[in-house]
Design an enzyme around this catalytic site. Sequence first.
Site, PDB file in Angstrom:
ATOM      1  N   GLU A  48       0.827  -1.212   0.000  1.00  0.00           N
ATOM      2  CA  GLU A  48       0.000   0.000   0.000  1.00  0.00           C
ATOM      3  C   GLU A  48       0.858   1.257   0.000  1.00  0.00           C
ATOM      4  O   GLU A  48       0.529   2.249  -0.657  1.00  0.00           O
ATOM      5  CB  GLU A  48      -0.936  -0.007   1.211  1.00  0.00           C
ATOM      6  CG  GLU A  48      -2.045  -1.045   1.136  1.00  0.00           C
ATOM      7  CD  GLU A  48      -3.013  -0.814  -0.005  1.00  0.00           C
ATOM      8  OE1 GLU A  48      -3.035   0.295  -0.574  1.00  0.00           O
ATOM      9  OE2 GLU A  48      -3.757  -1.750  -0.353  1.00  0.00           O
ATOM     10  N   TYR A  58      -6.088   6.477   4.549  1.00  0.00           N
ATOM     11  CA  TYR A  58      -6.324   5.399   3.592  1.00  0.00           C
ATOM     12  C   TYR A  58      -5.507   4.155   3.928  1.00  0.00           C
ATOM     13  O   TYR A  58      -6.031   3.038   3.954  1.00  0.00           O
ATOM     14  CB  TYR A  58      -6.008   5.842   2.161  1.00  0.00           C
ATOM     15  CG  TYR A  58      -5.922   4.643   1.249  1.00  0.00           C
ATOM     16  CD1 TYR A  58      -7.077   3.983   0.838  1.00  0.00           C
ATOM     17  CD2 TYR A  58      -4.683   4.099   0.889  1.00  0.00           C
ATOM     18  CE1 TYR A  58      -7.008   2.834   0.060  1.00  0.00           C
ATOM     19  CE2 TYR A  58      -4.607   2.953   0.115  1.00  0.00           C
ATOM     20  CZ  TYR A  58      -5.772   2.328  -0.294  1.00  0.00           C
ATOM     21  OH  TYR A  58      -5.707   1.186  -1.039  1.00  0.00           O
ATOM     22  N   ASP A 110      -9.503   4.568  -2.382  1.00  0.00           N
ATOM     23  CA  ASP A 110      -8.399   5.101  -3.180  1.00  0.00           C
ATOM     24  C   ASP A 110      -8.953   5.735  -4.451  1.00  0.00           C
ATOM     25  O   ASP A 110     -10.177   5.865  -4.622  1.00  0.00           O
ATOM     26  CB  ASP A 110      -7.361   4.010  -3.474  1.00  0.00           C
ATOM     27  CG  ASP A 110      -7.828   2.999  -4.522  1.00  0.00           C
ATOM     28  OD1 ASP A 110      -9.031   3.001  -4.883  1.00  0.00           O
ATOM     29  OD2 ASP A 110      -6.983   2.210  -4.993  1.00  0.00           O
TER      30      ASP A 110
END
Length: 328
Positions: free
Chosen positions: A36, A117, A135
């Site tokens: 990520e 996020y 996202d």
Amino acid sequence: MDATAANLLLDHHRDHARDLPWRMTPRDPYRTWLSEVMLQQTTVATVTPRFLRFVERWPTVEALAAAPDEEVLGEWAGLGYYARARNLIACACAVAARGGFPRTEGALRKLPGLGAYTAAAVAAIAFGEDAVAIDTNVERVAARVFGIGDRKAAGEAARGSFPAGRHGEFAEALMDLGASICRPKAPNCPACPIAAQCKARALGSPEAFPAPKVKRVRPHRYGIAWWARRGDEVWLVRRPGSGLLGGMAALPGPEWGEERPAANAIAIHRHGFTHFTLDLMVVPCAEPPPGEGWWQPVGELASAGLPTLYRRAVEAALEAEREPRLAA
């Protein structure tokens, strides 16, 4: 998006999910977190080989935490957005010190460098928490499904679509849909499992959603990179630990400014950063400037960990030496 559409998307994802090296079963929180971080503003195609190199070299978060900063920064070179690498190091050290990743979004959010996020994605994907990870792919899909022009508003509208107990799987389903079918340009609507619920498709203009971002004119700056040679070696330095390209290997030089220096450059590399563009002028010097540094063999420059800006500047300088010319 109602429950029926959500189930259709999940069914489609089980058959068409992307085969990515960080999607292990069971999920490894270290690999989930690392992927990520790497994928922030970087494509899957670029990240995949670099991710594999990282986990081969540092297979656990403890191994990454124990690695010298210079080695991690050098391995990151070329991925851009180098603050991510510094945050990666700080986070790895914090996780290793506490004995592992926390399992909740709130606790993950307290780790160095983890924004909203990333914390939600790790909590949902690695630990099965009902955290909502939104996202840019999810925003785009939601903008089209709901017919909402504003990206952030579309992302907020998507929150109510995540089915309880399956937030991680649903987030990945939306991400994969956005990456492979609901693409920014030329979306493949006939292949979309939720096309019947898509308001943008019904309007006949899916590419109009979300509304395009307003492009801002970036200011331009100039910089000098001193080019000191000793036989087949080049003098390199390490940039200060904080700030742009912090901690990365580089050619030495003064701070960049808005005025073009009066210097006889053998090469000029123009580079685009997020907030400005830069002309880096490579200028020969007889001796290395004062300060710490090292002589790097030209044949081993690839292992120096130069970020793209300096790697391209070095390549331009070497090319100019092979075919002397005045850089324009």
